[in-house]
Every structure is written in structure tokens, then in C-alpha cells.
Design a protein around this motif. Structure first.
Motif, PDB file in Angstrom:
ATOM      1  N   GLY B  50       0.837  -1.111   0.018  1.00  0.00           N
ATOM      2  CA  GLY B  50      -0.085  -0.024   0.370  1.00  0.00           C
ATOM      3  C   GLY B  50       0.947   1.272   0.168  1.00  0.00           C
ATOM      4  O   GLY B  50       2.006   1.192   0.282  1.00  0.00           O
ATOM      5  N   PRO B  51       0.043   2.516  -0.018  1.00  0.00           N
ATOM      6  CA  PRO B  51       0.882   3.501  -0.256  1.00  0.00           C
ATOM      7  C   PRO B  51       1.753   3.654   0.949  1.00  0.00           C
ATOM      8  O   PRO B  51       1.619   3.445   2.236  1.00  0.00           O
ATOM      9  CB  PRO B  51       0.094   4.496  -0.784  1.00  0.00           C
ATOM     10  CG  PRO B  51      -1.468   4.014  -0.651  1.00  0.00           C
ATOM     11  CD  PRO B  51      -1.418   2.659  -0.586  1.00  0.00           C
ATOM     12  N   SER B  52       2.855   4.704   1.023  1.00  0.00           N
ATOM     13  CA  SER B  52       3.592   4.930   2.175  1.00  0.00           C
ATOM     14  C   SER B  52       2.641   5.532   3.117  1.00  0.00           C
ATOM     15  O   SER B  52       1.800   6.468   2.859  1.00  0.00           O
ATOM     16  CB  SER B  52       4.622   6.011   1.589  1.00  0.00           C
ATOM     17  OG  SER B  52       5.647   5.779   2.497  1.00  0.00           O
ATOM     18  N   CYS B  54       0.153   4.547   4.918  1.00  0.00           N
ATOM     19  CA  CYS B  54      -1.100   4.140   4.947  1.00  0.00           C
ATOM     20  C   CYS B  54      -1.610   3.352   6.266  1.00  0.00           C
ATOM     21  O   CYS B  54      -2.906   3.250   6.436  1.00  0.00           O
ATOM     22  CB  CYS B  54      -1.579   3.471   3.672  1.00  0.00           C
ATOM     23  SG  CYS B  54      -1.083   1.546   3.763  1.00  0.00           S
ATOM     24  N   HIS B 202       6.395  -1.526   0.149  1.00  0.00           N
ATOM     25  CA  HIS B 202       5.702  -0.616  -0.686  1.00  0.00           C
ATOM     26  C   HIS B 202       6.345  -1.071  -2.166  1.00  0.00           C
ATOM     27  O   HIS B 202       6.286  -0.114  -3.075  1.00  0.00           O
ATOM     28  CB  HIS B 202       5.610   0.763  -0.346  1.00  0.00           C
ATOM     29  CG  HIS B 202       6.936   1.316   0.010  1.00  0.00           C
ATOM     30  ND1 HIS B 202       7.178   2.010   1.218  1.00  0.00           N
ATOM     31  CD2 HIS B 202       8.190   1.108  -0.438  1.00  0.00           C
ATOM     32  CE1 HIS B 202       8.311   2.190   1.279  1.00  0.00           C
ATOM     33  NE2 HIS B 202       8.977   1.851   0.336  1.00  0.00           N
ATOM     34  N   SER B 218      -5.702   0.590   0.568  1.00  0.00           N
ATOM     35  CA  SER B 218      -5.957   2.086   0.100  1.00  0.00           C
ATOM     36  C   SER B 218      -5.109   3.182   0.808  1.00  0.00           C
ATOM     37  O   SER B 218      -4.310   2.702   1.806  1.00  0.00           O
ATOM     38  CB  SER B 218      -7.377   2.391   0.464  1.00  0.00           C
ATOM     39  OG  SER B 218      -7.603   2.504   1.912  1.00  0.00           O
ATOM     40  N   GLU B 219      -5.279   4.442   0.646  1.00  0.00           N
ATOM     41  CA  GLU B 219      -4.622   5.179   1.360  1.00  0.00           C
ATOM     42  C   GLU B 219      -5.277   5.651   2.816  1.00  0.00           C
ATOM     43  O   GLU B 219      -6.201   4.737   2.882  1.00  0.00           O
ATOM     44  CB  GLU B 219      -5.095   6.739   0.697  1.00  0.00           C
ATOM     45  CG  GLU B 219      -4.564   7.000  -0.782  1.00  0.00           C
ATOM     46  CD  GLU B 219      -3.162   7.629  -0.622  1.00  0.00           C
ATOM     47  OE1 GLU B 219      -2.784   8.039   0.436  1.00  0.00           O
ATOM     48  OE2 GLU B 219      -2.483   7.681  -1.781  1.00  0.00           O
ATOM     49  N   ARG B 220      -4.536   6.195   3.624  1.00  0.00           N
ATOM     50  CA  ARG B 220      -5.052   6.042   5.149  1.00  0.00           C
ATOM     51  C   ARG B 220      -6.503   6.864   5.173  1.00  0.00           C
ATOM     52  O   ARG B 220      -6.691   7.730   4.433  1.00  0.00           O
ATOM     53  CB  ARG B 220      -3.853   6.935   5.753  1.00  0.00           C
ATOM     54  CG  ARG B 220      -4.240   6.879   7.353  1.00  0.00           C
ATOM     55  CD  ARG B 220      -3.452   7.700   8.027  1.00  0.00           C
ATOM     56  NE  ARG B 220      -3.417   9.124   7.735  1.00  0.00           N
ATOM     57  CZ  ARG B 220      -2.272   9.821   7.361  1.00  0.00           C
ATOM     58  NH1 ARG B 220      -1.245   9.361   7.180  1.00  0.00           N
ATOM     59  NH2 ARG B 220      -2.684  11.111   6.984  1.00  0.00           N
ATOM     60  N   ALA B 222      -6.341   3.104   6.228  1.00  0.00           N
ATOM     61  CA  ALA B 222      -6.077   1.899   5.316  1.00  0.00           C
ATOM     62  C   ALA B 222      -7.309   0.863   5.284  1.00  0.00           C
ATOM     63  O   ALA B 222      -7.887   0.487   6.380  1.00  0.00           O
ATOM     64  CB  ALA B 222      -4.868   0.991   5.850  1.00  0.00           C
ATOM     65  N   LEU B 254      -3.674   0.777  -7.568  1.00  0.00           N
ATOM     66  CA  LEU B 254      -3.114   1.897  -6.510  1.00  0.00           C
ATOM     67  C   LEU B 254      -3.220   3.162  -7.364  1.00  0.00           C
ATOM     68  O   LEU B 254      -2.823   4.097  -6.920  1.00  0.00           O
ATOM     69  CB  LEU B 254      -1.732   1.798  -6.468  1.00  0.00           C
ATOM     70  CG  LEU B 254      -1.273   0.375  -5.378  1.00  0.00           C
ATOM     71  CD1 LEU B 254       0.093  -0.120  -5.409  1.00  0.00           C
ATOM     72  CD2 LEU B 254      -1.730   0.808  -3.850  1.00  0.00           C
TER      73      LEU B 254
END
Lengths: 350, 260
Positions: B50-52, B54, B202, B218-220, B222, B254
Motif C-alpha cells: 500500500g502507499p507509504s 497508509c 511498498h 488504500s490510502e490512510r 487503510a 493503486l
């Protein structure tokens, strides 16, 4: 990155010779001549002392001159030996030779300084007496008054070590407790903030009154002076421990006791040693003041006593002893630290 | 590689049931995990991608038992997780070796903490062998390269014979060549030992190269947006067209498909 490379890069335990840039075979005749110069200067100092008559009568002038001559002689002997040792011998002897050659500039300046001191005081009487004593006056003290000096030294060391040990132990324990427990921090922190900045000597009048003896009062003051910096630095060390270190230990099944003794305390050690160093300095100051004002023995008392009799030679002699002892104790502390904190890199050298 | 003697090779089952979690940041609530539902079977190696920032690492901390979740519950082998336990060991992005201990003393940490050093001390040498650090047992951490330090951290985890190994971006700070080499080493370790693995990363390629399953977040805060089974045999090949296709799909998930 190889382990050997970096191990070699570790700061040497102090006192070890720094390798000099010059290669031994080509360098040694030059070293020989430099050591020879130093030797000659010490002989000159001996000659000046012995042959030039004192303006006033001084005892032990002859002995002092002999001592200077012996120093010159030792250097004269050392010159060829040192050259050879650096060329052929290995290990300890070579290290000693290296240290000696590194000290040559100091040996030269020291000889010149002694000659100047001798001429200004004993020979020409240019400096006001009795405040300025010639070097042989110090020698006289060491030769004639050494039992009393030794007694005082032992008394000082006993007092200092007792107070320092108590202060250091209590300081580390308190510091860890504040850093670890919120409740302890709540109660002790304000007290520490109020009392910490107060010089321990400010307690002197109360301490001498409140304690049964001036000795126990002095132990208290030295312990206080030592304990405050040790507490604060230990606390800051424990508070600054990387929280991931605790996470790691906890996931590996560590008990709270393990977290304190095996994680917090060793991680805080570099700070603790800064505190111990600061505490040592503070303890010297309190020791001297306590001995000057209350305790009836010790180097501080000796200084005071010598001044009372206008025996400035005794005072300088005692000061010199004290400087050597204090410096020696700091060196000792740093040696212990070097051994315990060998894992650190880029340590401050003493 | 030398096999590490194991007492119980079976991996652990992890069951994350509708877990939500949050922090407080400057007085305002900061939701980090939002209804995460995840079941990991014994012996799986699951990558959490996931994105950094998140919240993947937070989920790992909860599973490790370092913090309790705000809502929901997590079970290890059917029992609720109440705190850290040496059967669930974490390897962090930073090796976090204790600088005052030698490599060997770092590896012994877990056994020492549990008082098992005398009975299980021989496992230390095995663990050091396993990660190829036998020759560096007496070195201090500052004398190690990044890859060696991370191997030492791995040995420190493996010596406890964990049934769940939680890897929080363990290769994140290594140079790319060391990283590729250690990906293969980790896969081999996992395959030989049979523990359950949870890997936060990631790096899409890393997830696909190593994991049996990739969970995409997902983005935060999460949420799980995809759960992909990577049904490819080991040892895997980075050029495998199936993996390449999966990579494209994950990039889409993403929201980075235009870079394909």
C-alpha cells in the motif's frame, strides 16, 4: 566494509602512541638529536641550579640540581636506546619509545621553564616573597613533609571516594527511576529542578550543623554534588533510549526487569558517563571547600594550613599533588569508560 | 544454508476481525485502519502492499501485540492477542541492533530474555550460520554493512523459532542489489522453515516475487482494496509474464496505471 578495517579505526585506548608519519630508519638519528637537546637543557638546568649561588639561603638546592641532572642523564641514555627500539623492537618497547619521542617538545619547554623559574626566584629574587617559591622549596616539602602530605592525601581520597561512590550509585538509581516511572518522575523531578542548580557548597553551613561530624557532612555534600549531574544525565539517557529497542525486547519476551537492566541502563551508559565525569569535577570542588572549612585533614586542609603559615612552598607542593590526583582520577574514569563503551565510535579523548 | 533445528514448524493462523485503529494527533483523531478483515493461513507468506504511511506498519504492530486495536480483535491460532509474544517476532525496517552488544549477543537476546540461554544456547550458532554471519559473531553493529545488520536482525528473530515472522519493510533501507539477493534468501528461509510470514512492503515487485498472497491497501485510513493470490511456483523469476501482468493490475489498483 570489513570488520578489520573498522576495528582498526576504533579510537585507541588513550595513552597509546599515535603512529608518527616518519619511517623509523631514516627518522631516528634526528630523534636522537632532539632527545639530546632535551637532555642537554636538563643538564643546563642542573648546572644553573648548582653553580649559580642562591640569592637567599635555600635548602635542598643541591638535591634539586641532582634531580635535574638525573633527568638529563636518563634522557641522554634514552636517546640512542629509543632510536634503536623504534628500529628493531616491537610491541611495548616500541610504544614506549614512540611516547618518549612524542614528549620531547614538552621535555624541552619544561626544562626551559624550570631554568626560568629557578633564575627568577632562587637566583635573582625578582619575584615577591614569600608568594613565589623556587622549585627546590617544593622538593623540600616532598622530602621533609611527606608523611603529613601522605596522610592528607589518604584522608582526602577516603572522603572523596566514599562520597563519590554513594552519590554515583544513588544518582544512577534515581536517574533510572525518574526515566522509567512516571510516578517517581512526578515527585522527584520538581525537587531536582529546585535543588539541582544550587551549588552543593551552599548547603555547607546546614550540613556541618545537621550532621554528627564534619566528615559525614562532607560525605553528604560530595555525594550531593556528584549525585545531581549523575541523576540528570542518567535520566536523560534513559528517556532518550530508542523506543524500538524496547519494542524489540518486548516481542522477544522480555520482562520489565529485563527492559530496565538490559535495555535502558546499557543504552543510557554513554550519558551516565558524562554525568559521572561532571560529578567527579563537582566532587573535587566540594572536597576542597569542605576540607578548608570543616574537616581537619586532607589536601584542602593542608592548603589552608600552609597558607596560614605563609608556607607557600607547601601550598604549591600540595596543589601539584592535588592536580596529579584529580587528573589521575579523571583518567581512571575515562579508562573505565573506554573499556565499557568500546562499542561506541568517535569517543571523546582525555 | 544450514537448517535451523525447529521444535514446532507449523505456522500460525492470524485472524484479523474488523479492526479499526487510530491515533490522536494534536488533539484531533487520526484514523489509521478502517475495518480491516484478514485471515492468514498457516505457512502463508502474505505481502501487505500500500502507499507509504497508509497504516500497514500499524497493523503489524497490532498483530505483534505491541498495541491493542481501538476496535475489533485479532486472534493468533484462535486465541485473542493480549500482548507481545516470542512466537510472533518482528523484524523492523531499521535493524535496531543493540549497539552495545556484539552480533552474537544481539542474537541471544530473545533466549536471554526468556531464560533459555542455557538450554537453547546452541541455536545461536545455528541462526548465525543460517544468515551467513558466523564470521562476524564478535563484531559490533556499527562495524556491519546495512545488509549484514539486517541479516543479524533476522537471526535475532529466527533464534526464537517464531511461528509468525512479521517483516516490516525489512529490506527498505538496503541498496537495490543487496535487496534482490535478500529477497531470495528470505523466501528460501520461509520455505525451509514453514513459519507464517507477514511482509509489509511498498515495492510491488518485491511483493510479487516473494508472497503467496498480496493484500493491497488504500490510502490512510487503510482499507483492503484487493486480495490477490499469487499462484506461481518457487523459486520465482522476476521476468515471469504472469507476475508482470499482476504488477500492471496492482498499479491500476493503486491508481498508478498511467505510468505503465
Amino acid at each position: 566494509m570489513s570488520v578489520n578495517d573498522t576495528a582498526a579505526g576504533l579510537p585507541a585506548v588513550n595513552g597509546e602512541a599515535r603512529p608518527s608519519g616518519r619511517s623509523a630508519p631514516r627518522g631516528w638519528p634526528k630523534e636522537w638529536s632532539r632527545l639530546g637537546t632535551a637532555s642537554l637543557l636538563w643538564f643546563i638546568a642542573a648546572a644553573v641550579t648548582a653553580l649559580w649561588a642562591d640569592a637567599d639561603e635555600w635548602e635542598r638546592t643541591g638535591e634539586f640540581a641532582s634531580l635535574l641532572a638525573v633527568a638529563g642523564g636518563v634522557l641522554a641514555f634514552a636517546a640512542p636506546l629509543a632510536g634503536r627500539a623504534r628500529q628493531t623492537a616491537g610491541g611495548r618497547l616500541k610504544g614506549a619509545a614512540g611516547r618518549l619521542s612524542a614528549a620531547v617538545p614538552w621535555l624541552i619547554v619544561l626544562a626551559i621553564g624550570l631554568i626560568g623559574w629557578e633564575i627568577l626566584t632562587a637566583k635573582l629574587n625578582l619575584l615577591p616573597r614569600p608568594f613565589f617559591a623556587p622549585p627546590q622549596a617544593l622538593l623540600e616539602v616532598y622530602l621533609d613533609d611527606w608523611p603529613r602530605l601522605l596522610d592528607c592525601l589518604a584522608a582526602s581520597l577516603t572522603l572523596l571516594v566514599t562520597g563519590y561512590a554513594i552519590g554515583a550509585v544513588l544518582g544512577v538509581v534515581t536517574g533510572v527511576a525518574i526515566g522509567w516511572s512516571r510516578a517517581v518522575g512526578y515527585w522527584v523531578h520538581p525537587v531536582l529542578r529546585l535543588i539541582g542548580p544550587l551549588p552543593a557548597t551552599a548547603w555547607l553551613p546546614i550540613a556541618f550543623f545537621a550532621f554528627p561530624s564534619s566528615w559525614s557532612a562532607s560525605v553528604f555534600l560530595i555525594a550531593l554534588a556528584t549525585g545531581v549531574p549523575v541523576t540528570i544525565l542518567t535520566w536523560s539517557g534513559v528517556a532518550g533510549v530508542n523506543s524500538a529497542f524496547y519494542d524489540i525486547a518486548r516481542t522477544l519476551g522480555a520482562s520489565p526487569r529485563f527492559l530496565v537492566l538490559k535495555v535502558a541502563v546499557p543504552a543510557a551508559m554513554p550519558h551516565v558517563f558524562v554525568g559521572l565525569f561532571m560529578g567527579l569535577g563537582a566532587s573535587f570542588a566540594v572536597l576542597v571547600v569542605a576540607e578548608m572549612l570543616g574537616v581537619k585533614s586532607g589536601i584542602g586542609w593542608y592548603l589552608q594550613w600552609a597558607q596560614g603559615w605563609a608556607a607557600y612552598g607547601n601550598m604549591y607542593a600540595a596543589l601539584l599533588v592535588m592536580a596529579l590526583v584529580c587528573s589521575g582520577l579523571v583518567t581512571l574514569l575515562f579508562r573505565v569508560r573506554d573499556r565499557l563503551l568500546a562499542w561506541q565510535r568517535g569517543m571523546l579523548k582525555w | 544454508m544450514v537448517a535451523l533445528e525447529t521444535t514446532d514448524t507449523a505456522g500460525m493462523t492470524i485472524d484479523v476481525q474488523v479492526v479499526s485503529h487510530g491515533f490522536e494527533l494534536h488533539g484531533a483523531p487520526l484514523p489509521v485502519l478502517d475495518g480491516v478483515d484478514l485471515r492468514v493461513e498457516p505457512g502463508e507468506l502474505v505481502a501487505l502492499l500500500g502507499p507509504s504511511g497508509c497504516g500497514k506498519s500499524t497493523l503489524l504492530r497490532l498483530i505483534a501485540g505491541l498495541e491493542p486495536p481501538s476496535r475489533g480483535s485479532i486472534f493468533a491460532d484462535g486465541r485473542p492477542i493480549g500482548g507481545p509474544d516470542p512466537s510472533r517476532v518482528v523484524v523492523f525496517q531499521d535493524p535496531t541492533l543493540y549497539p552495545w552488544r556484539t552480533v552474537r549477543e544481539n542474537v541471544t537476546l530473545g533466549l536471554e530474555a526468556r531464560g533459555l540461554l542455557r538450554s537453547h544456547g546452541h541455536r545461536v550458532e545455528q541462526a548465525l550460520d543460517l544468515v551467513g554471519l558466523s564470521g562476524f559473531a564478535r563484531a559490533y553493529p556499527h562495524q556491519l554493512s546495512g545488509g549484514m545488520a539486517q541479516r543479524a536482525a533476522l537471526a535475532r528473530a529466527l533464534v526464537n523459532d517464531p511461528r509468525l515472522l512479521v517483516l516490516d519493510e525489512p529490506l527498505g533501507k538496503l541498496d537495490s542489489l543487496t535487496r534482490l539477493a535478500m529477497q531470495s534468501e528470505l523466501v528460501e528461509l520461509w520455505r525451509s522453515k514453514g513459519f507464517t510470514g507477514l511482509l509489509v512492503t511498498h515495492d510491488i515487485e518485491e511483493a510479487l516475487f516473494m508472497a503467496t498472497r498480496v493484500i493491497v491497501f488504500s490510502e490512510r485510513p487503510a482499507r483492503i482494496t484487493a486480495d490477490l493470490t499469487i499462484d506461481r511456483p518457487y523459486p520465482r523469476h522476476r521476468g515471469d509474464p504472469v507476475l508482470t501482468e499482476l504488477r500492471h493490475r496492482i498499479l491500476e489498483l493503486l491508481g498508478l496505471a498511467e505510468t505503465w
